[in-house]
Design an enzyme around this catalytic site. Sequence first.
Site, mmCIF file in Angstrom:
data_model
loop_
_atom_site.group_PDB
_atom_site.id
_atom_site.type_symbol
_atom_site.label_atom_id
_atom_site.label_comp_id
_atom_site.label_asym_id
_atom_site.label_seq_id
_atom_site.Cartn_x
_atom_site.Cartn_y
_atom_site.Cartn_z
ATOM 1 N N GLY A 192 0.822 -1.037 0.033
ATOM 2 C CA GLY A 192 0.001 -0.031 -0.127
ATOM 3 C C GLY A 192 0.779 1.313 0.070
ATOM 4 N N GLY A 193 2.076 1.038 -0.411
ATOM 5 C CA GLY A 193 2.857 2.245 -0.479
ATOM 6 C C GLY A 193 2.746 3.338 -1.254
ATOM 7 N N THR A 194 1.663 3.342 -2.443
ATOM 8 C CA THR A 194 1.441 4.380 -3.102
ATOM 9 C C THR A 194 0.166 5.035 -2.736
ATOM 10 O OG1 THR A 194 -0.060 2.786 -4.563
ATOM 11 C CG2 THR A 194 2.198 2.835 -5.155
ATOM 12 N N LYS A 217 -9.347 -1.828 13.344
ATOM 13 C CA LYS A 217 -7.947 -1.784 13.894
ATOM 14 C C LYS A 217 -7.846 -2.654 15.152
ATOM 15 C CE LYS A 217 -6.477 1.960 11.295
ATOM 16 N NZ LYS A 217 -6.013 3.313 11.094
ATOM 17 N N ARG A 259 -5.740 -5.875 16.277
ATOM 18 C CA ARG A 259 -4.969 -5.971 17.559
ATOM 19 C C ARG A 259 -5.252 -6.967 18.471
ATOM 20 N NH1 ARG A 259 -3.488 0.009 20.248
ATOM 21 N NH2 ARG A 259 -2.936 0.860 18.330
#
Length: 341
Positions: free
Chosen positions: A14-16, A146, A150
């Site tokens: 998801g680095g873009t 989220k 966890r």
Amino acid sequence: MSSDFKPTNVLIIGGTGTIGAYITSSLLSAATPKPYTTLSLFTRPGWDSNPSSQKAQLIKHWQSQGLNVVTGDVESLDQAGFTKVFEDGKFDTVISCLGRATLKYQPKIIDAAEHSQSVQWFLPSEFGTDVAHNEKSAQEPTHVGKLALRKHIREKIQRLKVTYVVTGPYFDMWLYPTPGYEQAGGFVPAEKKAYIIGDGEGKVGFCTMWDVGKFVTATLRHPAQSFGKALKVQSFIVTPNEVLSEFQKQTGFDFEVIKTPLPEIESLEDVLWDKKSDNPQPNPWATLVTLRRIWARGGTLYEKNDNEVLEVNQEDLDTLEEGVRRYLAGGYKGETFGVKA
Ligand SMILES: NC(=O)c1ccc[n+]([C@@H]2O[C@H](COP(=O)([O-])OP(=O)(O)OC[C@H]3O[C@@H](n4cnc5c(N)ncnc54)[C@H](OP(=O)(O)O)[C@@H]3O)[C@@H](O)[C@H]2O)c1
């Protein structure tokens, strides 16, 4: 894993994306010695099918800075497929920057990392509000995904080290009002208008988007101090009224200020989440309005943040002044990450 572990082959998923692009850019331009030997991006196939697209140009630019590219789809790739990707690339550190729509695939991805022979450290996609801030946090509809991850990690992950980077709201984004729901906050310099929740005196802890990249880079430089932690990091802590003063100072205008009491925002949330319906159909903006209410109610304030743990000093970070200046110059929506138009 030995206590002197250092990331070697880092994979960013998801680095873009909206924040992922800042994290990838920051890691690529990190000072030497870089906190990795190789950096790779996991992106969907077809990223280069239109070479003039913004994404293709950005990835090409990053490749010229040393980025490797691995293609795959988080939806269709199964756990065994992910384990193979991790082992084939000898990835020891994985950073997930997946967005809300794909967070549901993270349990599969982290299970794959746990069962791989290579991955040692996993940074799940957090980069936002502290989802375990107080006793009310577990009831917030925005935190469900989220918190579930966890829980999954607590119950199922034994071998991997995990770090959550909790950044609070991105100042660059918080400045933009939500279309149609401006009362939830934002600044419109073209109309000389400021929308503020409450009296504007409550402090909010922010990270600029470039500082999110800086903090993730600092995290990779401090593995032992970061393992097993939810690190709370912040660029600056200011009130909406201080932000307003900075806008007025930089533009030389007086802004019309529209203040909305918090209870009105809470009533708006009930409507947006469609709470009274038997079959709720939440409005897509419900998440944003709820997060803005959480931030206005002190959900970003801690006794102490973890900037020091990462040895990040205030002078290394953006200031309120820089954040407002950047917004007036086009904001995060105009960021090119060094790609020439
Ligand atoms: N603190 C704040 O104010 C704030 C604001 C926004 C978001 N956040 C948080 O930041 C994190 C990242 O959110 P974001 O909005 O930056 O994410 P995003 O832009 O929605 O998406 C990130 C990336 O996910 C990848 N992706 C999507 N579908 C995929 C698929 N099927 N297979 C592989 N990759 C896929 C895409 O990469 P490719 O196109 O390269 O495949 C995309 O660029 C989230 O945890 C979010 O909650 C915080």
